[in-house]
Design a protein around this motif. Sequence first.
Motif, mmCIF file in Angstrom:
data_model
loop_
_atom_site.group_PDB
_atom_site.id
_atom_site.type_symbol
_atom_site.label_atom_id
_atom_site.label_comp_id
_atom_site.label_asym_id
_atom_site.label_seq_id
_atom_site.Cartn_x
_atom_site.Cartn_y
_atom_site.Cartn_z
ATOM 1 N N GLY A 363 0.654 -1.342 -0.502
ATOM 2 C CA GLY A 363 0.260 -0.098 0.297
ATOM 3 C C GLY A 363 1.116 1.048 0.000
ATOM 4 N N ASP A 364 2.079 1.444 0.878
ATOM 5 C CA ASP A 364 2.628 1.911 0.473
ATOM 6 C C ASP A 364 2.141 3.693 0.419
ATOM 7 N N VAL A 365 1.385 4.060 1.947
ATOM 8 C CA VAL A 365 0.347 5.279 2.447
ATOM 9 C C VAL A 365 1.236 5.978 2.667
ATOM 10 N N ALA A 366 3.168 6.084 3.097
ATOM 11 C CA ALA A 366 3.831 7.033 2.987
ATOM 12 C C ALA A 366 4.521 7.803 1.992
ATOM 13 N N PRO A 367 4.594 7.292 1.032
ATOM 14 C CA PRO A 367 5.438 6.606 -0.155
ATOM 15 C C PRO A 367 7.174 7.625 -0.267
ATOM 16 N N ARG A 475 -4.145 4.330 -8.480
ATOM 17 C CA ARG A 475 -3.686 5.177 -6.769
ATOM 18 C C ARG A 475 -3.720 6.041 -6.945
ATOM 19 N N LEU A 476 -4.465 7.179 -5.442
ATOM 20 C CA LEU A 476 -4.352 8.810 -5.434
ATOM 21 C C LEU A 476 -2.867 8.757 -4.475
ATOM 22 N N LEU A 477 -2.419 10.268 -4.813
ATOM 23 C CA LEU A 477 -1.844 10.692 -3.787
ATOM 24 C C LEU A 477 -2.048 11.792 -3.311
ATOM 25 N N GLY A 478 -2.513 11.293 -2.816
ATOM 26 C CA GLY A 478 -3.260 13.313 -1.829
ATOM 27 C C GLY A 478 -1.859 13.440 -0.055
ATOM 28 N N LEU A 479 -2.622 13.259 0.582
ATOM 29 C CA LEU A 479 -2.380 13.294 1.967
ATOM 30 C C LEU A 479 -1.082 11.909 2.320
#
Length: 494
Positions: A363-367, A475-479
């Motif tokens: 998932g790599d939530v905070a890449p 994937r969406l890259l937001g916060l």
Amino acid sequence: MSYDELFTNVAALAVFVLVLLLFVLRSTSRPAHLPPGPTPWPLIGNFPSLRGDLFTALQKLRSMYGDVYLLYMGSMPTVFVHDLDNIREVLVTRGDEFADRPNLMIAEKISKGKGVANTSGEVWKQQRRYTLHTLRDFGVGKSSLEQKVMEEVEVLIQCLRDTGGDTFPMGKLLHTSVSNVICSIVFGNRFEHEDPKFVKYMKAIDENIESVGFAGPINFLPWLKYIPGDFFKYHRTLRNVDMVEAFILDEIKSHKETLDPDEPRDFIDAYLSEIARCQDDENSTFEDEQLLKVIGDLFVAGTETSATTLRWALFYMINYPDVQTKVRAEIHSVIGRGRFPTMADRKQMPYMEATLMEVQRCGDVAPLGVPHAASRNTSLAGYVIPKGTTVITVFSSLHSDPNIWKNPKMFDPSRFLDSDGNVIKCESLLPFSAGKRVCLGESLARMELFLFLTSMLQRFVFKAPKGMTSLPEERLLGLTQSPVPYELRALFDE
């Protein structure tokens, strides 16, 4: 036109061209001993080097310039750091030298130099130390917090049963449930899911989590905020912040009216008492606006990462039904079906532990983590890093590196298990960052992930909507980096 007028105009044009040439040369020159990188464009810096898929672009730059390279984000020099040794150097070994936060316009506009997440120096040290200590007093990191988490788990389970196996969106339900855990710690009470005031509050937070990805370039190119139509959602972001803070201020006001300094009910009570205790200390950073900003940071640290990771977890359970089957078998073997899980069960559930680790890796939530800045002139990998330089640790390069993980794009929890079925810890998995600025909500998040996911899989089989066998991986890259909003079915399994 007279000769004098012609001469004046030509001279003015020559001065303009000279000034422009000097600006371009200054913008595109790279002082000696700095990390390597591409030549920047005037005004926009190296943004063209990041076009297309961001992480593909970063990997390409890494292959050209090495594990440490410098890009100009607008006029702001920004060092990107790959490789575990370099990342640990920044975060752990020399964490003091990279402990500051950069002066990013949106973060500054929102935090106003207060809070925990976006502050540096003495303000950060005082606020983080007190916040961690007080959170522990109210159960974070202790088994006593389980009751608050399980209260929300039970509400969530009933909401899932109420769907009757029909297709529904999971995102809002998860976010609200996880957020209520923080509410109970900070405000001393939870909110009903349909409470109009709470719904409005959660909507504003959700919109900002998504819009940060759009507004990000304004941090480096401030003039973008003047583009008509609020294309980058900058003004909407600030309006939502005002809305969220109005909600928090109402809670603070209510607490002031009923405060008993000898019997703090929650984080707000404890902080208000600390403000009173430190009012004659000229070095104290405790005051009402600090409290407002710290609470905002707690909701980000304690809600978004957990809720998004749980969305990824259900995404992978649906797309890898064999994994879901194995996890559920372990749950039923260890816990059964008649009681809810406890944190004491976790040690007996290595496959669940490995699954959560694989969810965090894939998932790599905070890449890209949270940007750091050099607190003084220093160096990294043999290069000079001037004070104030922004430093970004590229966690995605660790979590998807084929030299570390076999078939990194494959979701496979068994990679975290040895031949005897025991969990293998891996230094290259850093879902919460590391070092002095490790995520404030890490211990709470780990508890939430285990209790929420175990409880859901204990009672439900999760499937894609009828007519679909899997969910698309977009994937969406937001916060944070999240899956695109999706729908699913929760089939109750008695």
